[in-house]
Design a protein around this motif. Structure first.
Motif, short mmCIF file in Angstrom:
data_model
loop_
_atom_site.label_atom_id
_atom_site.label_comp_id
_atom_site.label_asym_id
_atom_site.label_seq_id
_atom_site.Cartn_x
_atom_site.Cartn_y
_atom_site.Cartn_z
N UNK A 122 -25.39 -4.02 -32.17
CA UNK A 122 -26.79 -3.81 -32.57
C UNK A 122 -27.72 -3.87 -31.36
N UNK A 123 -27.53 -4.89 -30.51
CA UNK A 123 -28.38 -5.01 -29.32
C UNK A 123 -28.21 -3.84 -28.37
N UNK A 124 -26.97 -3.45 -28.12
CA UNK A 124 -26.72 -2.33 -27.21
C UNK A 124 -27.24 -1.03 -27.79
N UNK A 125 -27.09 -0.86 -29.10
CA UNK A 125 -27.56 0.38 -29.74
C UNK A 125 -29.07 0.52 -29.62
N UNK A 126 -29.78 -0.58 -29.76
CA UNK A 126 -31.24 -0.52 -29.63
C UNK A 126 -31.64 -0.13 -28.21
N UNK A 127 -30.92 -0.64 -27.22
CA UNK A 127 -31.22 -0.30 -25.83
C UNK A 127 -30.90 1.16 -25.54
#
Length: 433
Positions: free
Chosen positions: A316-321
């Motif tokens: 989720x964190x990487x996808x947002x970035x």
């Protein structure tokens, strides 16, 4: 009284020298201004040209190589996750072979990037960092080999796809820890160092351009003013309306000053636009692409870990970035959203206990499968990154062509100016012989 008169005459000769002395004085001042223009325009333009070569031949390639290395390492672990996820299932053999081929290709690319980085390193710290990466990559490969070996040699009962024997899972955990805790942080530092070096190269060139333009305008303006003043003085003193030689010298001085300034400003604008519109977006896309591969690997790691929430949160964190970088890049962002939806389906299937179906969705190559959606996304972002890189290379070549020959142009022009000045005052000086 005679003594006072002598002092007065001497003072007048010093303050108001005779016409030949004045003419020689102004000719000397004009010559000095011409030499100053030659130094400012020729030497500093040559310096700018060299700095452009440094940007195109060293700083920009170093930054691009470091970005490519980070991407290759990220995909390396993603392909390992695909290989161990497929296991020895016959129906997934095609996916495993594809992952093995991609793993070997990324490994070669990483080795080549490390070799180039070592060759072009400009500091002991960078060389030490490259050697550290080489050492850690060797250790990572050893853990991967042990993972695959333990998986292949596992005793009955055979593990279904998405499940690893305890030994193999331990080795794989070590491998992915080496990548995320050592390799990627070190590669990130190398990438940051490359981008910092590139920014410094641009800043140095910008400062040189500012000095070159300022000194060229100052010396060229002084030369033009002196030539205009000299012509006016000659016109008043010798009653000549126009001195053709000095007039032509004035035109040449003005043209050289304007030409050098226009060329320097034009290349600065082109290379600045190339950095802002092409190079920086390319580096950002390369980073987003690497991050997206790592995020896609989290989908596989989630299954391999038995639905460990850590990997779902990491995704989720990487996808947002990734989405933040792709904002404004319509096709790539839309396709990444498609892969996000495939990831959510995988998580839902795994949460329902349908691990086999989740593995099929991750490794399948049909439209709607996660692997297909990711390849579809990667084609878009790869094409965008390639276009940005090609745009920067083209702008760099244009900037080099704009400067081509200009470091040598001032020499003959200033030489002609000096010759014309000599011709312009020669007849006037001859009148006093």
């Amino acid at each position: 009284m005679a003594f006072v008169s002598a002092i007065a005459r001497t003072t007048r000769r010093l303050l108001l020298p005779a016409t030949p002395a004045r003419l020689r004085l102004w000719t000397g001042l004009v010559s000095c201004a011409a030499v100053a223009l030659l130094a400012a325009s020729g030497l500093l333009t040559a310096r700018v040209q060299e700095q452009v070569r440094v940007i195109g031949g060293a700083a920009a390639p170093q930054a691009a190589t470091a970005a490519d290395l980070y991407f290759a390492l990220s995909d390396l672990d993603a392909q390992v996750a695909r290989m161990v996820l497929a296991g020895d299932a016959a129906e997934l053999s095609g996916s495993q072979l594809d992952a093995l081929g991609a793993y070997q290709q990324r490994g070669r690319e990483a080795d080549e990037d490390l070799q180039r980085s070592l060759t072009t390193a400009t500091s002991d710290a960078d060389r030490a960092l490259v050697l550290e990466l080489t050492h850690e990559l060797t250790g990572y490969r050893r853990w991967v080999w042990q993972t695959l070996t333990a998986q292949a040699q596992a005793q009955a009962p055979p593990q279904p796809p998405g499940r690893l024997p305890p030994d193999a899972l331990g080795y794989y955990t070590q491998a992915t820890n080496v990548l995320h805790l050592r390799l990627l942080p070190a590669a990130g530092r190398l990438r940051d160092a490359g981008e910092t070096r590139l920014d410094r190269a641009y800043a140095a060139k910008r400062a040189t351009v500012a000095w070159a333009v300022g000194l060229t305008v100052l010396s060229g303006g002084a030369l033009v003013l002196l030539l205009v003043f000299l012509q006016g003085w000659l016109a008043r003193r010798f009653r000549r309306v126009l001195n053709p030689a000095l007039a032509l010298a004035t035109v040449l001085a003005l043209g050289l000053t304007a030409g050098v300034c226009l060329v320097l400003v034009a290349q600065e604008q082109r290379l600045g636009a190339a950095r802002d519109d092409s190079l920086r977006p390319y580096l950002a896309l390369s980073q987003a692409r690497a991050l997206s591969y790592d995020a896609a690997a989290d989908t596989s790691r989630y299954l391999l870990s038995g639905n460990l929430a850590l990997y779902r949160q990491d995704f989720t964190g990487k996808s947002e970035r990734v989405a933040a970088v792709l904002d404004g890049s319509g096709a790539a962002l839309e396709r990444w959203r498609g892969y996000e939806r495939a990831h959510q389906r995988v998580v839902a299937l795994a949460g329902a206990g349908r691990t086999g179906a989740a593995v099929d969705l991750v490794t399948g190559i049909r439209r709607g499968d996660a692997a297909f959606d990711f390849s579809y996304y990667d084609a878009a972002v790869g094409a965008d990154a390639g276009a940005r890189k090609a745009g920067f290379d083209a702008a760099l070549r244009d900037g080099e062509r704009v400067l081509a020959g200009w470091p040598l142009v001032p020499l003959p022009v200033v030489g002609v100016v000096l010759l014309l000045v000599a011709l312009g005052v020669r007849k006037r000086l001859a009148e006093y012989r």
